[in-house]
Each structure stands twice: as C-alpha cells, then as structure tokens.
Write an enzyme that holds these catalytic residues in place. Structure first.
Site, PDB file in Angstrom:
ATOM      1  N   ARG A 128      33.882  19.375  46.284  1.00 30.57           N
ATOM      2  CA  ARG A 128      34.993  18.575  45.756  1.00 30.57           C
ATOM      3  C   ARG A 128      34.461  17.207  45.363  1.00 30.57           C
ATOM      4  O   ARG A 128      33.701  16.602  46.119  1.00 30.57           O
ATOM      5  CB  ARG A 128      36.052  18.386  46.845  1.00 30.57           C
ATOM      6  CG  ARG A 128      37.068  19.476  46.922  1.00 30.57           C
ATOM      7  CD  ARG A 128      37.916  19.379  48.170  1.00 30.57           C
ATOM      8  NE  ARG A 128      38.544  18.078  48.409  1.00 30.57           N
ATOM      9  CZ  ARG A 128      39.354  17.821  49.444  1.00 30.57           C
ATOM     10  NH1 ARG A 128      39.633  18.775  50.314  1.00 30.57           N
ATOM     11  NH2 ARG A 128      39.890  16.645  49.606  1.00 30.57           N
ATOM     12  N   ARG A 159      37.805   6.864  51.036  1.00 26.36           N
ATOM     13  CA  ARG A 159      38.956   7.577  51.624  1.00 26.36           C
ATOM     14  C   ARG A 159      39.163   7.164  53.086  1.00 26.36           C
ATOM     15  O   ARG A 159      40.291   7.053  53.558  1.00 26.36           O
ATOM     16  CB  ARG A 159      38.758   9.091  51.530  1.00 26.36           C
ATOM     17  CG  ARG A 159      38.859   9.621  50.095  1.00 26.36           C
ATOM     18  CD  ARG A 159      38.297  11.012  49.972  1.00 26.36           C
ATOM     19  NE  ARG A 159      39.108  12.023  50.615  1.00 26.36           N
ATOM     20  CZ  ARG A 159      38.660  13.220  50.989  1.00 26.36           C
ATOM     21  NH1 ARG A 159      37.398  13.551  50.779  1.00 26.36           N
ATOM     22  NH2 ARG A 159      39.466  14.080  51.548  1.00 26.36           N
ATOM     23  N   ARG A 184      30.887  19.951  53.032  1.00 28.40           N
ATOM     24  CA  ARG A 184      31.876  20.985  52.657  1.00 28.40           C
ATOM     25  C   ARG A 184      31.580  21.583  51.291  1.00 28.40           C
ATOM     26  O   ARG A 184      31.278  20.865  50.341  1.00 28.40           O
ATOM     27  CB  ARG A 184      33.267  20.347  52.561  1.00 28.40           C
ATOM     28  CG  ARG A 184      34.001  20.326  53.834  1.00 28.40           C
ATOM     29  CD  ARG A 184      35.482  20.174  53.739  1.00 28.40           C
ATOM     30  NE  ARG A 184      36.042  19.040  53.065  1.00 28.40           N
ATOM     31  CZ  ARG A 184      37.093  18.355  53.525  1.00 28.40           C
ATOM     32  NH1 ARG A 184      37.647  18.686  54.671  1.00 28.40           N
ATOM     33  NH2 ARG A 184      37.598  17.358  52.851  1.00 28.40           N
ATOM     34  N   ARG A 217      51.224  10.121  54.652  1.00 29.72           N
ATOM     35  CA  ARG A 217      50.005   9.321  54.686  1.00 29.72           C
ATOM     36  C   ARG A 217      50.302   7.827  54.587  1.00 29.72           C
ATOM     37  O   ARG A 217      49.366   7.030  54.612  1.00 29.72           O
ATOM     38  CB  ARG A 217      49.128   9.713  53.504  1.00 29.72           C
ATOM     39  CG  ARG A 217      47.935  10.600  53.886  1.00 29.72           C
ATOM     40  CD  ARG A 217      47.278  10.981  52.594  1.00 29.72           C
ATOM     41  NE  ARG A 217      45.907  11.317  52.616  1.00 29.72           N
ATOM     42  CZ  ARG A 217      45.452  12.575  52.543  1.00 29.72           C
ATOM     43  NH1 ARG A 217      46.270  13.597  52.609  1.00 29.72           N
ATOM     44  NH2 ARG A 217      44.165  12.795  52.433  1.00 29.72           N
ATOM     45  N   LYS A 235      42.212  19.017  60.045  1.00 28.77           N
ATOM     46  CA  LYS A 235      43.642  19.330  59.919  1.00 28.77           C
ATOM     47  C   LYS A 235      43.852  20.650  59.183  1.00 28.77           C
ATOM     48  O   LYS A 235      44.614  21.510  59.631  1.00 28.77           O
ATOM     49  CB  LYS A 235      44.390  18.214  59.149  1.00 28.77           C
ATOM     50  CG  LYS A 235      44.270  16.843  59.767  1.00 28.77           C
ATOM     51  CD  LYS A 235      45.087  15.800  58.992  1.00 28.77           C
ATOM     52  CE  LYS A 235      44.689  15.599  57.549  1.00 28.77           C
ATOM     53  NZ  LYS A 235      43.338  15.025  57.349  1.00 28.77           N
TER      54      LYS A 235
END
Ligand code: AMP
Length: 219
Positions: free
Chosen positions: A162, A173, A129, A90, A15
């Site tokens: 992160r 998540r 990431r 969300r 996204k």
C-alpha cells in the site's frame, strides 16, 4: 448476542487482523472505513477521487465523508446484530457523530477496546505488509512471508505494498494518530467504555485477551 464494538489503536496495532477473527466468532460484520475508502479509490467513484489525496499522504479523509460511509453501512441488514468498527471513529467529531447516529437508532456502543503497540513494532509491522493484487490475501515480509517472494501463495497473484504503508507516510500517519485520534482514549475512558489490551505478542494470544475483555464485560 448483539454487540457494537470499536477497535481503537494506531495503524499497525492489529485492528484489522483481530477484527477478521472476531467477526467469525461473533457472526457480525467488520466495518473498516479504510477498506471502504480503498475500494472507492480503486473504482474511482466521486468519493474515491476525493479521498485519494488524503490517503496517499497519510492524512485523514474529511469527517463528513467517513461519517456518511458508516451511516450508510450500519443501516444494512447484516448489521442488525451489531458490528466491529475498525479504523472509525478517528476524531472526536466522528465519535460525537457516531454517538448521535446510534442514539437515533436507540442503540449505543458496547465496547471500545484500545490495542497498544510500541512505535518501533508498528513501523516494522506496517512497512512489511504486502497484499495480493488479485485475491486480497495479506502477508508480512518478516512474520508471514509468501512461499515465493512477491507472489501470492494462495493464487499466484502479484503482491504489492500500500502506498501509505511506506515508512515516510507511516511516520506521518502515526503523528496524525497522536494528534487527532489518541484523544479518543480519554473520550471513551470518560464515558466508562474504554478497555485496553496489550497488542504486543502473537495474534492468537492477543485474540484471546480481546475475547476475555469482551466476555467479561458483555451483558
Ligand atoms: P486504514 O486502513 O484504517 O489505516 O485507513 C487508511 C486511510 O484511510 C487513512 O490513513 C485515512 O486517510 C483514511 N481513513 C480511514 N478511516 C478513516 C476515518 N475514520 N477518518 C478519516 N480518514 C480515514
């Protein structure tokens, strides 16, 4: 062209990456509640202090906090021609608040595009990431590695992961997404706003599919 767009999908669906490309094409801003919350955590604002525990564990921040963020953000001048919402709404409660907010302004959502990616690929994308501490440039250990390991190619800053991108937190998540966010697929399908794009494959290919969907329904 005025356009309010929601990008929907699990963490790692792309996204943010796709929003960053689309904002250049359409000249409207990206609103990422995750980015706004991370900035608040970094600056240790009262909101950041409140949100940190939820974010670190991979849970959602309270609805009223993120709804407040979005309400304030879309009132700004650069949102006058529309925006791309990335990571909001969300929950169904957030979607209802957004609809009410836009109704009061005499506008509405133009497109909701769900980006679908299978779970194995999501895990691979998110756990690989890395971000530069200094300039914020993004990398991926497998798909877009820096020239020197751990060092930003752009500015030589240190790269970090992160906290919520670690595998265990990412699995949580994904469970939170299934439970609290995936009902929005039916929510927007019922309102005849939902389009779906297959998010497997390369960035340019997916971007072209998104543009195709936007331009075939815009008007
Ligand atoms: P993201 O960068 O979009 O993956 O968001 C990172 C984290 O910020 C999430 O795991 C949540 O803890 C929090 N967050 C971001 N957007 C929202 C939202 N719309 N509602 C609740 N929490 C959010």
């Amino acid at each position: 062209m005025f356009m309010n767009l929601i990008l929907l999908g699990p963490p790692g669906a792309g996204k943010g990456t796709q929003a960053k490309i689309l904002i250049k094409k359409y000249g409207i801003p990206q609103i990422s509640t995750g980015d706004i919350l991370r900035a608040a955590v970094k600056e240790q604002t009262p909101m950041g202090v409140k949100a940190k525990g939820f974010m670190d564990s991979g849970a959602l921040a309270p609805d009223e906090v993120v709804v407040g963020i979005v309400e304030e953000r879309i009132a700004q001048q650069d949102c006058a021609s529309g925006y791309i919402l990335d990571g909001f709404p969300r929950t169904v409660a957030q979607a209802d608040s957004l609809a009410a907010m836009l109704h009061n302004k005499g506008t509405s959502i133009d497109h909701v595009i769900a980006i679908t990616v299978d779970t194995e690929e999501l895990l691979k994308r998110v756990t690989g990431r890395r971000t530069c501490k200094v300039c914020g440039a993004g990398y991926h250990l497998l798909y877009d590695p820096p020239i020197t390991s751990g060092v930003c190619t752009e500015c030589s800053g240190e790269l970090y992961q992160r906290d919520d991108d670690r595998e265990e937190t990412m699995r949580h998540r994904l469970a939170v997404y299934d439970e609290q966010t995936s009902p929005l697929i039916a929510y927007y399908a019922d309102r005849d706003l939902l389009r779906t794009v297959d998010g497997m494959g390369d960035i340019v290919e997916i971007q072209q599919k998104l543009i195709g969907v936007i331009e075939s329904t815009q008007g």
